[in-house]
Design an enzyme around this catalytic site. Structure first.
Site, PDB file in Angstrom:
ATOM      1  N   GLY A  10       0.950  -1.145   0.086  1.00  0.00           N
ATOM      2  CA  GLY A  10      -0.030   0.002   0.154  1.00  0.00           C
ATOM      3  C   GLY A  10       0.915   1.128  -0.084  1.00  0.00           C
ATOM      4  N   GLY A  15       0.987   3.677   3.935  1.00  0.00           N
ATOM      5  CA  GLY A  15       2.181   3.001   3.590  1.00  0.00           C
ATOM      6  C   GLY A  15       3.345   3.805   3.366  1.00  0.00           C
ATOM      7  N   PHE A 114     -14.334  20.740  13.180  1.00  0.00           N
ATOM      8  CA  PHE A 114     -14.860  19.484  12.176  1.00  0.00           C
ATOM      9  C   PHE A 114     -15.755  18.775  13.492  1.00  0.00           C
ATOM     10  CE2 PHE A 114     -13.540  16.679   8.793  1.00  0.00           C
ATOM     11  CZ  PHE A 114     -13.470  17.831   8.012  1.00  0.00           C
ATOM     12  N   GLN A 227     -18.970   3.296   8.986  1.00  0.00           N
ATOM     13  CA  GLN A 227     -19.318   4.648   9.095  1.00  0.00           C
ATOM     14  C   GLN A 227     -20.083   5.230   7.888  1.00  0.00           C
ATOM     15  OE1 GLN A 227     -16.378   8.169   9.106  1.00  0.00           O
ATOM     16  NE2 GLN A 227     -17.447   8.165  11.144  1.00  0.00           N
ATOM     17  N   HIS A 229     -21.348   8.272   6.261  1.00  0.00           N
ATOM     18  CA  HIS A 229     -20.998   9.985   6.379  1.00  0.00           C
ATOM     19  C   HIS A 229     -22.274  10.597   6.195  1.00  0.00           C
ATOM     20  CE1 HIS A 229     -19.231  13.731   5.515  1.00  0.00           C
ATOM     21  NE2 HIS A 229     -18.071  13.478   5.686  1.00  0.00           N
ATOM     22  N   LEU A 239     -18.509  12.197  -1.905  1.00  0.00           N
ATOM     23  CA  LEU A 239     -18.449  12.934  -0.667  1.00  0.00           C
ATOM     24  C   LEU A 239     -18.289  14.259  -0.865  1.00  0.00           C
ATOM     25  CD1 LEU A 239     -17.877  12.418   2.400  1.00  0.00           C
ATOM     26  CD2 LEU A 239     -15.629  13.080   1.929  1.00  0.00           C
ATOM     27  N   GLU A 242     -17.150  16.971   5.316  1.00  0.00           N
ATOM     28  CA  GLU A 242     -17.676  17.629   6.264  1.00  0.00           C
ATOM     29  C   GLU A 242     -17.175  19.150   6.740  1.00  0.00           C
ATOM     30  OE1 GLU A 242     -17.811  14.846   9.843  1.00  0.00           O
ATOM     31  OE2 GLU A 242     -16.422  16.225  11.128  1.00  0.00           O
ATOM     32  N   ARG A 273     -20.653  11.786  13.394  1.00  0.00           N
ATOM     33  CA  ARG A 273     -21.080  11.320  11.999  1.00  0.00           C
ATOM     34  C   ARG A 273     -22.184  10.330  12.318  1.00  0.00           C
ATOM     35  NH1 ARG A 273     -15.458  11.215   8.622  1.00  0.00           N
ATOM     36  NH2 ARG A 273     -15.465  13.415   8.155  1.00  0.00           N
ATOM     37  N   HIS A 337     -18.897   5.602   4.100  1.00  0.00           N
ATOM     38  CA  HIS A 337     -17.549   6.078   4.167  1.00  0.00           C
ATOM     39  C   HIS A 337     -16.498   5.526   4.440  1.00  0.00           C
ATOM     40  CE1 HIS A 337     -15.118   9.730   3.574  1.00  0.00           C
ATOM     41  NE2 HIS A 337     -14.918   9.897   5.157  1.00  0.00           N
ATOM     42  N   ARG A 372     -15.848   7.019  13.925  1.00  0.00           N
ATOM     43  CA  ARG A 372     -14.440   8.003  13.837  1.00  0.00           C
ATOM     44  C   ARG A 372     -14.714   9.332  13.664  1.00  0.00           C
ATOM     45  NH1 ARG A 372     -12.021  10.258   9.614  1.00  0.00           N
ATOM     46  NH2 ARG A 372     -13.143   9.075   7.836  1.00  0.00           N
ATOM     47  N   LEU A 378      -6.639  10.457   8.750  1.00  0.00           N
ATOM     48  CA  LEU A 378      -5.243  10.980   8.151  1.00  0.00           C
ATOM     49  C   LEU A 378      -4.170  11.011   9.317  1.00  0.00           C
ATOM     50  CD1 LEU A 378      -5.933  13.954   5.777  1.00  0.00           C
ATOM     51  CD2 LEU A 378      -5.926  11.304   5.240  1.00  0.00           C
TER      52      LEU A 378
HETATM   53  C1  LIG Z   1     -13.685  10.748  -0.167  1.00  0.00           C
HETATM   54  C2  LIG Z   1     -12.832  10.770   1.007  1.00  0.00           C
HETATM   55  C3  LIG Z   1     -12.304  11.737   1.676  1.00  0.00           C
HETATM   56  C4  LIG Z   1     -11.960  11.828   3.049  1.00  0.00           C
HETATM   57  N1  LIG Z   1     -11.337  12.774   3.711  1.00  0.00           N
HETATM   58  C5  LIG Z   1     -10.757  12.589   4.852  1.00  0.00           C
HETATM   59  C6  LIG Z   1     -10.498  13.697   5.622  1.00  0.00           C
HETATM   60  O1  LIG Z   1     -10.496  14.759   5.219  1.00  0.00           O
HETATM   61  N2  LIG Z   1      -9.814  13.638   6.940  1.00  0.00           N
HETATM   62  C7  LIG Z   1      -9.537  12.233   7.285  1.00  0.00           C
HETATM   63  O2  LIG Z   1      -9.012  11.943   8.294  1.00  0.00           O
HETATM   64  N3  LIG Z   1      -9.933  11.316   6.801  1.00  0.00           N
HETATM   65  C8  LIG Z   1     -10.504  11.290   5.418  1.00  0.00           C
HETATM   66  N4  LIG Z   1     -11.077  10.105   4.855  1.00  0.00           N
HETATM   67  C9  LIG Z   1     -10.435   8.804   5.143  1.00  0.00           C
HETATM   68  C10 LIG Z   1      -9.032   8.661   4.934  1.00  0.00           C
HETATM   69  O3  LIG Z   1      -8.782   9.343   3.765  1.00  0.00           O
HETATM   70  C11 LIG Z   1      -8.476   7.298   4.517  1.00  0.00           C
HETATM   71  O4  LIG Z   1      -8.875   6.609   5.459  1.00  0.00           O
HETATM   72  C12 LIG Z   1      -7.040   6.790   4.526  1.00  0.00           C
HETATM   73  O5  LIG Z   1      -6.533   8.040   3.620  1.00  0.00           O
HETATM   74  C13 LIG Z   1      -6.657   5.714   4.205  1.00  0.00           C
HETATM   75  O6  LIG Z   1      -5.205   5.766   3.952  1.00  0.00           O
HETATM   76  P1  LIG Z   1      -4.547   4.281   3.770  1.00  0.00           P
HETATM   77  O7  LIG Z   1      -2.840   4.760   3.673  1.00  0.00           O
HETATM   78  O8  LIG Z   1      -4.661   3.434   5.015  1.00  0.00           O
HETATM   79  O9  LIG Z   1      -4.936   3.754   2.757  1.00  0.00           O
HETATM   80  P2  LIG Z   1      -5.424   4.104   0.926  1.00  0.00           P
HETATM   81  O10 LIG Z   1      -4.880   5.732   0.589  1.00  0.00           O
HETATM   82  O11 LIG Z   1      -6.780   3.930   0.837  1.00  0.00           O
HETATM   83  O12 LIG Z   1      -4.239   3.512   0.220  1.00  0.00           O
HETATM   84  C14 LIG Z   1      -4.193   2.050   0.006  1.00  0.00           C
HETATM   85  C15 LIG Z   1      -3.120   1.543  -0.575  1.00  0.00           C
HETATM   86  O13 LIG Z   1      -2.974   0.116  -0.823  1.00  0.00           O
HETATM   87  C16 LIG Z   1      -2.776  -0.226  -2.077  1.00  0.00           C
HETATM   88  N5  LIG Z   1      -3.411  -1.566  -2.314  1.00  0.00           N
HETATM   89  C17 LIG Z   1      -4.690  -2.127  -1.855  1.00  0.00           C
HETATM   90  N6  LIG Z   1      -4.940  -3.309  -2.200  1.00  0.00           N
HETATM   91  C18 LIG Z   1      -3.823  -3.946  -2.697  1.00  0.00           C
HETATM   92  C19 LIG Z   1      -3.277  -5.140  -3.297  1.00  0.00           C
HETATM   93  N7  LIG Z   1      -4.029  -6.080  -3.299  1.00  0.00           N
HETATM   94  N8  LIG Z   1      -2.128  -5.059  -3.986  1.00  0.00           N
HETATM   95  C20 LIG Z   1      -1.375  -3.885  -3.906  1.00  0.00           C
HETATM   96  N9  LIG Z   1      -1.602  -2.717  -3.471  1.00  0.00           N
HETATM   97  C21 LIG Z   1      -2.660  -2.768  -3.001  1.00  0.00           C
HETATM   98  C22 LIG Z   1      -3.405   0.657  -3.034  1.00  0.00           C
HETATM   99  O14 LIG Z   1      -2.922   0.730  -4.054  1.00  0.00           O
HETATM  100  C23 LIG Z   1      -2.954   1.802  -2.257  1.00  0.00           C
HETATM  101  O15 LIG Z   1      -1.807   2.370  -2.587  1.00  0.00           O
HETATM  102  C24 LIG Z   1     -11.614  10.119   3.429  1.00  0.00           C
HETATM  103  C25 LIG Z   1     -12.040   9.282   2.759  1.00  0.00           C
HETATM  104  C26 LIG Z   1     -12.600   9.540   1.422  1.00  0.00           C
HETATM  105  C27 LIG Z   1     -13.001   8.202   0.808  1.00  0.00           C
END
Ligand SMILES: Cc1cc2nc3c(=O)[nH]c(=O)nc-3n(C[C@H](O)[C@H](O)[C@H](O)COP(=O)(O)OP(=O)(O)OC[C@H]3O[C@@H](n4cnc5c(N)ncnc54)[C@H](O)[C@@H]3O)c2cc1C
Length: 557
Positions: A10, A15, A114, A227, A229, A239, A242, A273, A337, A372, A378
């Protein structure tokens, strides 16, 4: 055979933060992502990131309390304390690496309000905070020299003698399957949003990481906590951050009433939420909605303010709902969400399986509990991404590789061959959509015993259909048909564990609201539900919630 000290699955914020931390410890680090790193779903985060900075008169304890109350007392208070204490340093570190946060009138880092919080402590970059942070971290891992396998798809984790020591992955460009050795593996594969339809999540959020961990022997925890939203666009479910309500937008029903004044007199539109989503759904169910929606009114903020701070959501509403929020209220509804649950991990990211770590949305540490707070995810990705990267690199300095070889890819190869050999049947698309709509119908904002049982039947039916799924594309170059089909397998497993946990929790808490059991039951249910995979089914067990200094109270907003 490819070998690395630490392999991270990831390239979202979790990641890449883990990769940077591990790389700074001097070990050999690689990141795998099924899409280019800056296309990860973190890129879509709009509203911001929370931190209580002391020089603003804020205190990490207040942030912790708001988070614990928001979690409906299901979050582990030791983990929450760590996240809130380390928040300020993480945000400032991102600023120093080059994230250009919005400023206030005095030129200091600016904040916005928020939901569920008594202080404005959300730091932001207009309404594309995730994108700003993700690009900065990508630059940093490039500079640090981490190896990135972009557009590689992880098929399985390799566990031998009880230790995780590598992965099997496929180069999406060529279809080539490789076994990779790693002394430590960090799951940072994001959430499962698309198990529900519609969802605010990108199409790639298919729960791969949760399922990979589950298949490898890790526990999934708090999976019932999904969750919804409060503000997602009518129809598409895109989305509307918020931040809109944080900047002062109101919610209106069909009678032009600002109904949140009735439900949450103190916090109003900025209650947690789960609370706001339930209020909206109640308005809609009781006939005060408009075509399955309520309205988000931003008109009083004015065009200048909206363009400065909320330009992205203005464009989204114009493109996807044909509404300009400067002149008209936006039709919105509660929408799936975020998954509070995930692969159970401790404060250093360690899972039940030695050598396997988890951080970010894929993990459940648990800092979000039953609900959450906006802008805490983030933060979670950065704090626990860094901690996992550090711990995994330390481990990798102490141990050698386990004995794995090319044969370890055999069962993945056979599985793919079986899919490609199948020359008739149903394609993944309709099966995936039927699963998503069943999840929304039976495990959405409100839940109830009989309805959930019906939901389980539908998941089983979907699973049966998926056994004969047909992959029309038989080629090996960018075979997205095959990838979507493999993702469907991960998603169904996630759906099953969500359903099993939701049926097991006999109370209402946070996002898990049962109309047949509307009360929170602190006597019996201040505990986490864990699901583990066994032969062809699953096993449920429990874990006490860690309470340090904040005793459960009645939750009012
Ligand atoms: C529209 C939206 C708005 C949001 N706004 C906010 C906000 O303002 N503030 C906040 O705190 N949170 C927010 N969130 C939540 C937050 O963005 C996410 O929970 C967070 O960014 C997740 O980060 P992550 O690094 O865990 O995963 P992600 O950013 O989802 O990354 C997952 C990674 O895993 C990789 N991957 C997945 N499966 C595989 C596989 N089988 N093989 C190889 N690679 C794989 C993908 O390619 C990707 O690189 C929002 C979410 C959404 C959907």
């Amino acid at each position: 055979m490819i070998e690395h000290d630490v392999l991270i699955i990831g390239a979202g914020l979790a990641g890449m933060r883990a990769a940077l931390a591990a790389k700074q410890e001097g070990v050999d680090v690689a990141v795998v992502s099924k899409v280019h790193p800056v296309r990860s779903h973190s890129n879509a985060a709009q509203g911001g990131i929370n931190a209580a900075l002391t020089d603003r008169g804020d205190d990490w304890r207040d942030h912790a309390y708001d988070t614990i109350k928001g979690s409906d007392y299901l979050g582990d208070q030791d983990a929450i304390s760590i996240m809130c204490k380390e928040a300020g340093d993480e945000v400032i570190a991102m600023e120093h690496m080059g994230a250009i946060f919005n400023r206030d009138e005095e030129g200091r880092l600016g904040t916005r309000s928020f939901g569920g919080q008594r202080q404005a402590r959300t730091f932001f970059v207009a309404d594309f905070t995730g994108q700003a942070l993700l690009h900065v971290l990508y630059e940093q891992i490039m500079k640090a020299g981490a190896r990135v396998y972009e557009e590689w798809f992880v098929l399985s984790l390799i566990v031998k003698d009880g230790r995780c020591g590598g992965v099997v992955m496929m180069d999406i460009r060529t279809g080539k399957i490789e076994v990779v050795k790693a002394k430590a593996v960090i799951l940072a594969a994001g959430g499962l949003g698309r198990v529900f339809e519609p969802s605010t999540n990108a199409l790639i959020c298919t729960g791969d990481g949760m399922s990979l961990g589950y298949r490898a022997g890790a526990s999934l925890m708090d999976m019932e906590m999904v969750q919804y939203h409060p503000t997602t666009l009518k129809g598409s479910g895109v989305l509307i951050s918020e931040a809109a309500r944080g900047e002062g937008a109101y919610l209106l029903n069909s009678e032009n009433e600002r109904f949140m004044l009735r439900y949450a007199p103190e916090f109003k539109e900025l209650a947690s939420r789960d609370v706001v989503s339930r209020c909206e759904q109640t308005e809609i169910d009781e006939g005060r909605g408009i075509d399955g929606c309520v309205l988000l009114d931003l008109r009083h903020l004015g065009e200048k303010y909206i363009s400065e701070r909320l330009s992205q959501i203005r464009e989204l509403a114009m493109d996807f709902a044909n509404v300009d929020m400067v002149t008209d209220p936006v039709p919105i509804m509660p929408g799936m969400h975020y998954q509070m649950g995930g692969v159970q991990a401790n404060i250093d990211g360690e899972t039940k399986v030695p050598g396997l770590y988890a951080a970010g949305e894929v993990a459940c540490v648990s800092v979000h509990g039953g609900n959450r707070l906006g802008a805490n995810s983030l933060l979670d990705t950065l704090v626990f991404g860094r901690r996992s990267g550090l711990h995994a690199s330390e481990l990798s300095k102490k141990i050698g590789h386990i004995n794995i070889n090319e044969n370890d890819a055999q069962s993945d190869k056979e599985n793919i061959q079986r899919l490609l050999d199948n020359d008739k049947g149903e394609s993944f698309g309709q099966i995936r959509l039927d699963m998503g709509t069943a999840m929304k119908e039976h495990f959405g904002v409100f839940r109830e015993e009989n309805s959930m049982a019906k939901g389980v039947e539908k998941i089983q039916a979907v699973k049966k259909r998926a056994e004969n799924v047909y992959v029309a594309d038989k080629t090996s170059t960018f075979n997205t048909n095959l990838l979507f089909t493999l993702e469907l397998g991960f998603m169904i497993e996630c759906a099953e564990t969500i359903a099993a946990s939701a049926i097991d929790r006999k109370e209402s808490r946070g996002a898990h609201t049962r109309t047949d059991m509307p009360d929170r039951d602190d006597k019996n249910w201040i505990k986490h539900i864990l699901v583990n995979k066994n032969e062809d089914s699953h096993e449920i067990s429990y874990k006490d919630v860690v309470i340090t200094e904040w005793e459960p109270q009645i939750r009012q907003y």
